[in-house]
Design a protein around this motif. Structure first.
Motif, PDB file in Angstrom:
ATOM      1  N   ILE A  38     -10.578  -4.691  17.022  1.00 42.33           N
ATOM      2  CA  ILE A  38     -11.700  -4.249  16.623  1.00 42.33           C
ATOM      3  C   ILE A  38     -11.507  -4.053  15.093  1.00 42.33           C
ATOM      4  CG2 ILE A  38     -13.159  -2.364  16.803  1.00 42.33           C
ATOM      5  CD1 ILE A  38     -12.182  -2.122  19.872  1.00 42.33           C
ATOM      6  N   PRO A  39     -12.418  -4.546  14.209  1.00 44.22           N
ATOM      7  CA  PRO A  39     -12.446  -4.295  12.810  1.00 44.22           C
ATOM      8  C   PRO A  39     -12.413  -2.806  12.548  1.00 44.22           C
ATOM      9  CG  PRO A  39     -13.844  -6.057  13.261  1.00 44.22           C
ATOM     10  CD  PRO A  39     -13.599  -5.427  14.659  1.00 44.22           C
ATOM     11  N   THR A  40     -11.317  -2.103  12.150  1.00 42.39           N
ATOM     12  CA  THR A  40     -11.280  -0.702  11.789  1.00 42.39           C
ATOM     13  C   THR A  40     -11.393  -0.537  10.135  1.00 42.39           C
ATOM     14  OG1 THR A  40      -9.592  -0.423  13.843  1.00 42.39           O
ATOM     15  CG2 THR A  40      -9.788   1.028  12.146  1.00 42.39           C
ATOM     16  N   PHE A  41     -12.075   0.441   9.738  1.00 41.85           N
ATOM     17  CA  PHE A  41     -12.443   1.038   8.631  1.00 41.85           C
ATOM     18  C   PHE A  41     -11.775   2.367   8.285  1.00 41.85           C
ATOM     19  CE2 PHE A  41     -14.859  -2.658   9.423  1.00 41.85           C
ATOM     20  CZ  PHE A  41     -15.218  -3.431   8.181  1.00 41.85           C
ATOM     21  N   ALA A  42     -11.398   2.669   7.070  1.00 42.20           N
ATOM     22  CA  ALA A  42     -10.816   4.240   6.818  1.00 42.20           C
ATOM     23  C   ALA A  42     -11.248   4.311   5.422  1.00 42.20           C
ATOM     24  CB  ALA A  42      -9.479   4.130   6.904  1.00 42.20           C
ATOM     25  N   THR A  43     -11.081   5.734   5.006  1.00 37.73           N
ATOM     26  CA  THR A  43     -11.354   6.065   3.461  1.00 37.73           C
ATOM     27  C   THR A  43     -10.004   5.869   2.786  1.00 37.73           C
ATOM     28  OG1 THR A  43     -10.874   8.456   3.915  1.00 37.73           O
ATOM     29  CG2 THR A  43     -13.019   7.645   4.165  1.00 37.73           C
ATOM     30  N   SER A  44      -9.957   5.813   1.429  1.00 34.33           N
ATOM     31  CA  SER A  44      -8.900   5.434   0.745  1.00 34.33           C
ATOM     32  C   SER A  44      -7.678   6.393   0.926  1.00 34.33           C
ATOM     33  CB  SER A  44      -9.241   5.435  -0.828  1.00 34.33           C
ATOM     34  OG  SER A  44      -9.463   6.817  -1.186  1.00 34.33           O
ATOM     35  N   ARG A  45      -7.988   7.625   1.486  1.00 31.80           N
ATOM     36  CA  ARG A  45      -7.051   8.623   2.000  1.00 31.80           C
ATOM     37  C   ARG A  45      -6.013   8.182   2.709  1.00 31.80           C
ATOM     38  NH1 ARG A  45      -7.773  15.039   4.041  1.00 31.80           N
ATOM     39  NH2 ARG A  45      -5.601  15.775   3.285  1.00 31.80           N
ATOM     40  N   VAL A  46      -6.336   7.164   3.582  1.00 31.38           N
ATOM     41  CA  VAL A  46      -5.104   6.606   4.620  1.00 31.38           C
ATOM     42  C   VAL A  46      -4.160   5.878   3.793  1.00 31.38           C
ATOM     43  CG1 VAL A  46      -6.192   4.441   4.977  1.00 31.38           C
ATOM     44  CG2 VAL A  46      -4.984   5.622   7.011  1.00 31.38           C
ATOM     45  N   PHE A  47      -4.589   5.491   2.546  1.00 34.50           N
ATOM     46  CA  PHE A  47      -3.392   4.647   1.806  1.00 34.50           C
ATOM     47  C   PHE A  47      -3.135   5.562   0.537  1.00 34.50           C
ATOM     48  CE2 PHE A  47      -2.416   1.559  -1.714  1.00 34.50           C
ATOM     49  CZ  PHE A  47      -1.211   0.969  -1.034  1.00 34.50           C
ATOM     50  N   SER A  48      -1.642   6.031   0.813  1.00 32.86           N
ATOM     51  CA  SER A  48      -1.305   7.041  -0.387  1.00 32.86           C
ATOM     52  C   SER A  48      -0.927   6.385  -1.722  1.00 32.86           C
ATOM     53  CB  SER A  48       0.129   7.436   0.231  1.00 32.86           C
ATOM     54  OG  SER A  48       1.284   6.387  -0.057  1.00 32.86           O
ATOM     55  N   GLY A  49      -1.338   5.281  -1.620  1.00 29.99           N
ATOM     56  CA  GLY A  49      -1.001   4.570  -3.158  1.00 29.99           C
ATOM     57  C   GLY A  49       0.328   4.516  -3.354  1.00 29.99           C
ATOM     58  N   VAL A  50       1.269   4.872  -2.956  1.00 31.03           N
ATOM     59  CA  VAL A  50       2.706   4.721  -3.153  1.00 31.03           C
ATOM     60  C   VAL A  50       3.055   3.264  -2.663  1.00 31.03           C
ATOM     61  CG1 VAL A  50       5.176   5.074  -2.515  1.00 31.03           C
ATOM     62  CG2 VAL A  50       3.542   7.170  -2.947  1.00 31.03           C
ATOM     63  N   LEU A  51       3.448   2.389  -3.651  1.00 30.25           N
ATOM     64  CA  LEU A  51       3.899   1.162  -3.443  1.00 30.25           C
ATOM     65  C   LEU A  51       4.963   0.893  -2.616  1.00 30.25           C
ATOM     66  CD1 LEU A  51       2.594  -0.215  -6.789  1.00 30.25           C
ATOM     67  CD2 LEU A  51       1.272   0.148  -4.546  1.00 30.25           C
ATOM     68  N   ASP A  52       4.927   1.263  -1.237  1.00 29.55           N
ATOM     69  CA  ASP A  52       6.026   0.956  -0.026  1.00 29.55           C
ATOM     70  C   ASP A  52       5.638  -0.198   0.945  1.00 29.55           C
ATOM     71  OD1 ASP A  52       8.308   0.806   1.444  1.00 29.55           O
ATOM     72  OD2 ASP A  52       8.287   3.175   1.503  1.00 29.55           O
ATOM     73  N   PRO A  53       5.623  -1.347   0.624  1.00 28.63           N
ATOM     74  CA  PRO A  53       5.130  -2.175   1.554  1.00 28.63           C
ATOM     75  C   PRO A  53       5.572  -2.341   2.850  1.00 28.63           C
ATOM     76  CG  PRO A  53       5.576  -3.488  -0.610  1.00 28.63           C
ATOM     77  CD  PRO A  53       6.344  -2.080  -0.609  1.00 28.63           C
ATOM     78  N   THR A  54       6.975  -1.833   2.988  1.00 32.37           N
ATOM     79  CA  THR A  54       7.643  -1.872   4.320  1.00 32.37           C
ATOM     80  C   THR A  54       7.239  -0.618   5.243  1.00 32.37           C
ATOM     81  OG1 THR A  54       9.884  -2.562   3.481  1.00 32.37           O
ATOM     82  CG2 THR A  54       9.944  -1.445   5.576  1.00 32.37           C
ATOM     83  N   ARG A  55       7.033   0.679   4.596  1.00 33.84           N
ATOM     84  CA  ARG A  55       6.512   1.763   5.323  1.00 33.84           C
ATOM     85  C   ARG A  55       4.943   1.329   5.535  1.00 33.84           C
ATOM     86  NH1 ARG A  55       5.917   7.731   3.674  1.00 33.84           N
ATOM     87  NH2 ARG A  55       6.371   8.730   5.700  1.00 33.84           N
TER      88      ARG A  55
END
Length: 605
Positions: free
Chosen positions: A479-496
Motif C-alpha cells: 500500500i503506497p504510504t506517504f509521510a511528512t518530512s519529519r519522518v526523515f531526520s535528515g541525518v545521512l545514515d543509510p543503514t539506520r
C-alpha cells in the motif's frame, strides 16, 4: 443552367422556402437553399443571400461552412443592417476559431444598425468574448501591444521596455495573449516574453526554449542570439536590495537553527554578492531583542529585513507602529488578512511548516488518483494537528478517509492498532468463530482489508522506523504510504534509515541533491544533515528577494529554489511545493524531476 432531363419531375419552390426553413429551425436546409438562390442572383442580392446562408450555417453549428462564404460577400453591396450582421457573424466565426481579439475588433464595428432580432445574440457574444479576454484588454496590454507593433526590428531598449510593461500581465494570460494575438509579429513578441519569464530564474533550459520559440515564429525578425541577449539584459534588472539586514538569534533555544539558516544565507550571498551589503543583527529569544535589532537596522539604512525566526517575534514586529522596512520573515505571517494594504505588500513569510506539508501530501495523493485512504497518526497534539491538516485538504480534493487510527507515540509495538486499522482482527475473529462452529483447528492466513488505496503516516523518525516495518509485516507493504518530512531526520545514515524504505516523503530539493555525507558541505551547523532544510531555507530567503515583486504581480511565476518551488498567492502568501522523494536503501531518491535548470546555485544574484 444544366438542361432538365426529359421526364424529370420538377419540384417548384418559392423564394420564401429558405426563410420558412430558417424560421422552423431547419438551418442546414435554409443555408443550402439560400446558396442555391445566390447562384443566379444579381451581385447585390447574391451577397445578401450568402450572408443569410452564413448566418444559417452558424446557427447550425457549422462554423467552417459559414466561414467559406465570407470571401464571396461584397461588403460595399450590403445595406447597413446587413453589414452589421456580417460583422457579427465574422466576430462569431473568429471566436469559434479561438481568435477572441479579432472577434472583439469585429464586434466594435457592428454599430447601431443591427436588426433588433440579433441584439441579444450580439450582447451574449460580447459577454463571452470579454470573459475570454479578461484582463487582456487592460491598459497595460494595450500599451504593450503598441510597443510590440512598433518593434519591426530588434531594438534592445524598446524590447526591454516591452518586457517590463508585460510584468503586469500574469503568465497564464501572457501565454493566452501569445496564442490569440492575430498580428504574427506581435504574437511572436508576446510568446517570447512568456518563454523568457518561464526561464528567468535560471537559463539552463533557455536555449532549447528559445529555439522552439523560433520554430513557432519563423517570420519573426528577432534571431535566437538576440533573444538570448534580451534575456540577459532583462534578468539583470532583478537584483537584490542594496542593504539587507538579517535578524537571527545568537543565543537561546533557536541558536542552532539560526546558525544553519545564517550559513545558508551566506552560502547564497557569496556565490554572487554583487554590490549588496548584508549585515547580521544578533537577537535572542524574546521579542524585545528583535525590535531592538529592527530599529538598529533601520537606523543603518536597511532596505530589507530577513527575519525574525520565531512566531512571537514576527507578531511583535508586525504590530510595531510605523513599520516601514519590507520584511521577509522566517516564519508564517499570522493573520495576513488583518494587515493594512500597504503593509501586506511589503511583509512576506517563508517556512517549512508541518501542517502545510501535510496539506501538500494530501494534494499529492489526490493528484496521483488515490480516493480512499487511511490516516495513521500519534495520539498527541502534534499528531492531531497534522491529521486535521491532511484530512481537510484531502476531503476538499474529493477523497475519502476510510479509517483514522491513533497510536501511542511512546510504545514500540503497534500491532493492535494496525490489526484494527487493517481489519486483520476481524479476519482473525472470523477464523475463531469458524473453528468453534466446526470444532477443528483451521490452517488460516489472516487477510487485511483491500479497500485502502494509500496510507498517510504522521510520525517522527523513531516512530517511522517502527511503523514502516510493522506495516510490511501485516502485509500492507504494497500500500503506497506517504509521510511528512519529519519522518526523515535528515541525518545521512543509510543503514539506520533503511527501515523507512518505501515511504514517499516531501523533502527539500537540497536534501535530494545531497543524499550522502560526501555530497554535503562540510559545515558544523548542518549537524550531519539534520539541519539541512534550515540551511536550504536560508539560501531561499536570500535568493527570493529579487523576485518577490514579480511574484506578487504574477501568481504563475515559479521560483525553484533549495527548498522547493515557491509561488505567491493572490493574498500575498508565499506558497511552497516541496520536492518529492522516496526512501530507498536508506536515502531519499527523487520521484518527480527536480528543476535542475533552477538549482540553488544558479538562482543567486
Amino acid at each position: 443552367m444544366a438542361p432538365v432531363p426529359e421526364g424529370a419531375v420538377i419540384e417548384e419552390r418559392t423564394p420564401d422556402d429558405a426563410r420558412q426553413a430558417y424560421q422552423r429551425g431547419e438551418y442546414p436546409e435554409a443555408a443550402r437553399l439560400w446558396q442555391q438562390d445566390a447562384i443566379d442572383a444579381d451581385p447585390s442580392s447574391a451577397s445578401q443571400l450568402r450572408l443569410f446562408a452564413a448566418d444559417a450555417w452558424l446557427l447550425a453549428g457549422r462554423s467552417a461552412a459559414a466561414e467559406s462564404l465570407i470571401p464571396w460577400i461584397e461588403e460595399d453591396r450590403l445595406a447597413p443592417p446587413d453589414l452589421a450582421l456580417l460583422n457579427l457573424l465574422v466576430a462569431e466565426i473568429a471566436f469559434n476559431d479561438d481568435r477572441p481579439v479579432e472577434a472583439r475588433q469585429r464586434l466594435d464595428r457592428v454599430g447601431s444598425a443591427l436588426p433588433d432580432r440579433d441584439v441579444e445574440r450580439y450582447q451574449a457574444l460580447l459577454r463571452r468574448v470579454d470573459a475570454e479576454l479578461g484582463d487582456l484588454s487592460t491598459q497595460n496590454v494595450q500599451a504593450a501591444r503598441q510597443i510590440a507593433g512598433e518593434l519591426t526590428s530588434y531594438d534592445a531598449d524598446a524590447a526591454l521596455q516591452l518586457l517590463k510593461q508585460l510584468e503586469q500581465v500574469p503568465s497564464n494570460q501572457l501565454n493566452r495573449l501569445a496564442k490569440i494575438e492575430p498580428n504574427p509579429a506581435q504574437a511572436a513578441w508576446f510568446d517570447l516574453a512568456w518563454v523568457l519569464r518561464k526561464n528567468l530564474v535560471s537559463g539552463d533550459q533557455l536555449e532549447p526554449a528559445v529555439a522552439e520559440w523560433k520554430q513557432r515564429h519563423t517570420v519573426a525578425d528577432l534571431t535566437e542570439a538576440q533573444a538570448l541577449d534580451l534575456w540577459l539584459r532583462y534578468r539583470q534588472e532583478f537584483r537584490p536590495p542594496g542593504r539587507v539586514a538579517v535578524l537571527l538569534p545568537e543565543s537561546g533555544s533557536l541558536k542552532a537553527a539560526a546558525m544553519a539558516i545564517r550559513d545558508g544565507i551566506m552560502s547564497a550571498y557569496l556565490q554572487r554578492p554583487a554590490s549588496t551589503q548584508i549585515t547580521f543583527y544578533a537577537t535572542g529569544d524574546d521579542p524585545d531583542s528583535v525590535l531592538a535589532g529592527y530599529f538598529e537596522a533601520a537606523d543603518d539604512g536597511a532596505e530589507w529585513i530577513i527575519g525574525p525566526l520565531d512566531r512571537a517575534s514576527v507578531e511583535a514586529l508586525l504590530n510595531l507602529a510605523g513599520l516601514a522596512t519590507p520584511v521577509l520573515a522566517l516564519n508564517e505571517i499570522p493573520d495576513r488578512q488583518g494587515l493594512t494594504r500597504g503593509l501586506a505588500q511589503q511583509v512576506y513569510g517563508i517556512s517549512l511548516a508541518q501542517d502545510r506539508e501535510a496539506a501538500s501530501v494530501a494534494r499529492r495523493m489526490a493528484h496521483l488518483g488515490y480516493e480512499n485512504v487511511a490516516i495513521l497518526a500519534p495520539e498527541d497534539t502534534w499528531g492531531e494537528r497534522i491529521a486535521a491538516a491532511f484530512r481537510g485538504e484531502f476531503v476538499q480534493s474529493g477523497g475519502r478517509i476510510l479509517v483514522e487510527a491513533r497510536y501511542l507515540p511512546y510504545q514500540n509495538d503497534h500491532s493492535q492498532v494496525l490489526e484494527s486499522a487493517l481489519r486483520i482482527d476481524q479476519s482473525k475473529a472470523r477464523k475463531k468463530r469458524l473453528e468453534d462452529r466446526l470444532g477443528i483447528e483451521l490452517e488460516f492466513e489472516p487477510v487485511r482489508r483491500s479497500d485502502v488505496e494509500a496510507i498517510f503516516l504522521a510520525a517522527t523518525p523513531d516512530q517511522g522506523r517502527l511503523l514502516a516495518p510493522q506495516l510490511r509485516f501485516f502485509d500492507a507493504g504494497d500500500i503506497p504510504t506517504f509521510a511528512t518530512s519529519r519522518v526523515f531526520s535528515g541525518v545521512l545514515d543509510p543503514t539506520r534509515n533503511q527501515d523507512l524504505d518505501g515511504l514517499n516523503v516531501p523533502l527539500t530539493a537540497w536534501q535530494i541533491r545531497h543524499p550522502l555525507p560526501t555530497s554535503m558541505p562540510a559545515l558544523n551547523s548542518l549537524r550531519e544533515g539534520q539541519f539541512g532544510p534550515l540551511f536550504a531555507i536560508g539560501m531561499d530567503a536570500w535568493n527570493l528577494l529579487p523576485w518577490l515583486e514579480l511574484m506578487r504581480l504574477d501568481p504563475g511565476f515559479i521560483f525553484s529554489g533549495a527548498t522547493g518551488d515557491w509561488s505567491m498567492t493572490a493574498q500575498g502568501d508565499l506558497f511552497r511545493e516541496p520536492a518529492w522523494g522516496k526512501i530507498s536503501d536508506g536515502i531519499p531518491v527523487a520521484t518527480t524531476p527536480l528543476h535542475t535548470a533552477r538549482s540553488p546555485a544558479s538562482s543567486t544574484h
